[in-house]
Scaffold this motif. Structure first.
Motif, mmCIF file in Angstrom:
data_model
loop_
_atom_site.group_PDB
_atom_site.id
_atom_site.type_symbol
_atom_site.label_atom_id
_atom_site.label_comp_id
_atom_site.label_asym_id
_atom_site.label_seq_id
_atom_site.Cartn_x
_atom_site.Cartn_y
_atom_site.Cartn_z
ATOM 1 N N THR A 73 0.836 -1.203 0.000
ATOM 2 C CA THR A 73 0.000 0.000 0.000
ATOM 3 C C THR A 73 0.871 1.253 0.000
ATOM 4 O O THR A 73 2.002 1.254 0.465
ATOM 5 C CB THR A 73 -0.944 0.031 1.217
ATOM 6 O OG1 THR A 73 -0.171 -0.035 2.419
ATOM 7 C CG2 THR A 73 -1.919 -1.127 1.184
ATOM 8 N N THR A 74 0.303 2.315 -0.530
ATOM 9 C CA THR A 74 1.028 3.581 -0.659
ATOM 10 C C THR A 74 0.194 4.729 -0.099
ATOM 11 O O THR A 74 -0.969 4.555 0.270
ATOM 12 C CB THR A 74 1.347 3.879 -2.130
ATOM 13 O OG1 THR A 74 0.118 3.959 -2.869
ATOM 14 C CG2 THR A 74 2.232 2.810 -2.735
ATOM 15 N N ASP A 75 0.797 5.897 -0.058
ATOM 16 C CA ASP A 75 0.103 7.112 0.360
ATOM 17 C C ASP A 75 0.676 8.266 -0.455
ATOM 18 O O ASP A 75 1.718 8.133 -1.097
ATOM 19 C CB ASP A 75 0.294 7.348 1.860
ATOM 20 C CG ASP A 75 -0.780 8.258 2.444
ATOM 21 O OD1 ASP A 75 -1.624 8.759 1.670
ATOM 22 O OD2 ASP A 75 -0.790 8.458 3.667
ATOM 23 N N THR A 76 0.011 9.404 -0.397
ATOM 24 C CA THR A 76 0.484 10.577 -1.125
ATOM 25 C C THR A 76 1.761 11.110 -0.484
ATOM 26 O O THR A 76 1.855 11.222 0.733
ATOM 27 C CB THR A 76 -0.597 11.677 -1.115
ATOM 28 O OG1 THR A 76 -1.801 11.143 -1.661
ATOM 29 C CG2 THR A 76 -0.167 12.877 -1.937
ATOM 30 N N ASP A 77 2.722 11.427 -1.327
ATOM 31 C CA ASP A 77 3.982 11.996 -0.837
ATOM 32 C C ASP A 77 3.697 13.387 -0.254
ATOM 33 O O ASP A 77 3.174 14.256 -0.958
ATOM 34 C CB ASP A 77 4.965 12.112 -2.007
ATOM 35 C CG ASP A 77 6.356 12.544 -1.571
ATOM 36 O OD1 ASP A 77 6.484 13.181 -0.505
ATOM 37 O OD2 ASP A 77 7.321 12.244 -2.298
ATOM 38 N N THR A 84 3.577 9.173 -5.042
ATOM 39 C CA THR A 84 3.198 8.345 -3.896
ATOM 40 C C THR A 84 4.459 7.800 -3.227
ATOM 41 O O THR A 84 5.523 7.736 -3.843
ATOM 42 C CB THR A 84 2.308 7.150 -4.322
ATOM 43 O OG1 THR A 84 3.016 6.356 -5.276
ATOM 44 C CG2 THR A 84 0.997 7.630 -4.918
ATOM 45 N N ILE A 85 4.303 7.423 -1.974
ATOM 46 C CA ILE A 85 5.390 6.814 -1.212
ATOM 47 C C ILE A 85 4.886 5.517 -0.599
ATOM 48 O O ILE A 85 3.672 5.327 -0.429
ATOM 49 C CB ILE A 85 5.905 7.757 -0.098
ATOM 50 C CG1 ILE A 85 4.745 8.161 0.832
ATOM 51 C CG2 ILE A 85 6.589 8.971 -0.684
ATOM 52 C CD1 ILE A 85 5.163 8.926 2.056
ATOM 53 N N ASP A 86 5.783 4.612 -0.277
ATOM 54 C CA ASP A 86 5.400 3.374 0.388
ATOM 55 C C ASP A 86 4.812 3.706 1.755
ATOM 56 O O ASP A 86 5.367 4.509 2.506
ATOM 57 C CB ASP A 86 6.597 2.444 0.560
ATOM 58 C CG ASP A 86 7.082 1.867 -0.767
ATOM 59 O OD1 ASP A 86 6.278 1.851 -1.713
ATOM 60 O OD2 ASP A 86 8.249 1.444 -0.839
ATOM 61 N N ASN A 90 -1.484 0.770 4.977
ATOM 62 C CA ASN A 90 -2.294 1.989 4.942
ATOM 63 C C ASN A 90 -3.715 1.590 4.548
ATOM 64 O O ASN A 90 -3.999 1.348 3.383
ATOM 65 C CB ASN A 90 -1.710 2.981 3.932
ATOM 66 C CG ASN A 90 -2.598 4.191 3.730
ATOM 67 O OD1 ASN A 90 -3.441 4.507 4.568
ATOM 68 N ND2 ASN A 90 -2.412 4.870 2.617
ATOM 69 N N SER A 97 0.288 -4.260 -5.698
ATOM 70 C CA SER A 97 1.267 -3.500 -6.488
ATOM 71 C C SER A 97 0.979 -3.597 -7.977
ATOM 72 O O SER A 97 1.412 -2.751 -8.755
ATOM 73 C CB SER A 97 2.667 -4.030 -6.208
ATOM 74 O OG SER A 97 2.799 -5.351 -6.700
#
Length: 201
Positions: A73-77, A84-86, A90, A97
């Motif tokens: 899962t990722t999130d907004t940088d 996005t960042i790891d 989340n 992926s």
């Protein structure tokens, strides 16, 4: 014209009430009666405080705890909203992926995961779920093989007898429903909470 509009408006209102109000309330009511724990998120409490859900994994990184399978899962940088960042586990960004078997990024990630696993837990076979992510990225369970392979490391970090930790894992294995539906699995959060109880007992 009115004779055509009136039935359409009546049907729109009727089906809006039926599918938008009556049906959801009926399903929610039945779920609350038949499966109250599941309908409310399968929440897990410790000392009266909700610490998680049996349905959503958490990212344990300490050597004193059993580790979950990797999460993609990722999130907004926070520094660049276009990237996005790891962000492991989340729940707001549940996703796989989508990397295929020919993806060099996937190959590199799995190789790094295998090397990291062996550095932490020693040589020998590496369980597949120890280096691959689930479709949701939020899988709360690991395979029994994965859990048993982590026993020596967790026991050493806590100063506990390996046999005692192994017995705890064995007691935490959930078998397939009806003996054949699904796979044997171990819920990581529940196992780690049981581990904490050993320390305090």
């Amino acid at each position: 014209m009115l004779q055509h509009i009136r039935p359409a408006v009546v049907l729109l209102v009727l089906f809006t009430l039926l599918t938008g109000l009556v049906y959801p309330l009926a399903v929610t009511g039945i779920a609350e009666i038949a499966f109250p724990r599941q309908a409310n998120g399968s929440l897990i409490e410790k000392d009266g405080v909700v610490v998680g859900s049996a349905l959503i994994g958490q990212n344990f990184t300490s050597d004193r705890y059993f580790h979950p399978r990797p999460s993609a899962t990722t999130d907004t940088d926070p520094n660049d909203s276009t990237k996005t960042i790891d962000a492991p586990y989340n729940a707001a960004g549940s996703a796989a992926s989508n990397l295929g078997p020919t993806s060099q990024k996937l190959v590199d990630r799995v190789k790094a995961g295998v090397a990291d696993w062996r550095a932490k837990f020693g040589a020998g076979p590496v369980p597949a779920d120890a280096v691959t992510t689930s479709a949701s990225g939020l899988d709360p369970d690991i395979s029994p093989a994965n859990a048993f392979a982590q026993v020596p490391s967790v026991a050493k970090a806590r100063g506990l007898d390996e046999a005692r930790v192994r017995a705890l894992v064995e007691a935490s294995v959930a078998r397939p429903a009806l003996g054949w539906i699904g796979e044997s699995r171990v819920n990581v959060l529940q196992l780690n909470l049981a581990l904490d109880r050993i320390k305090s007992s």
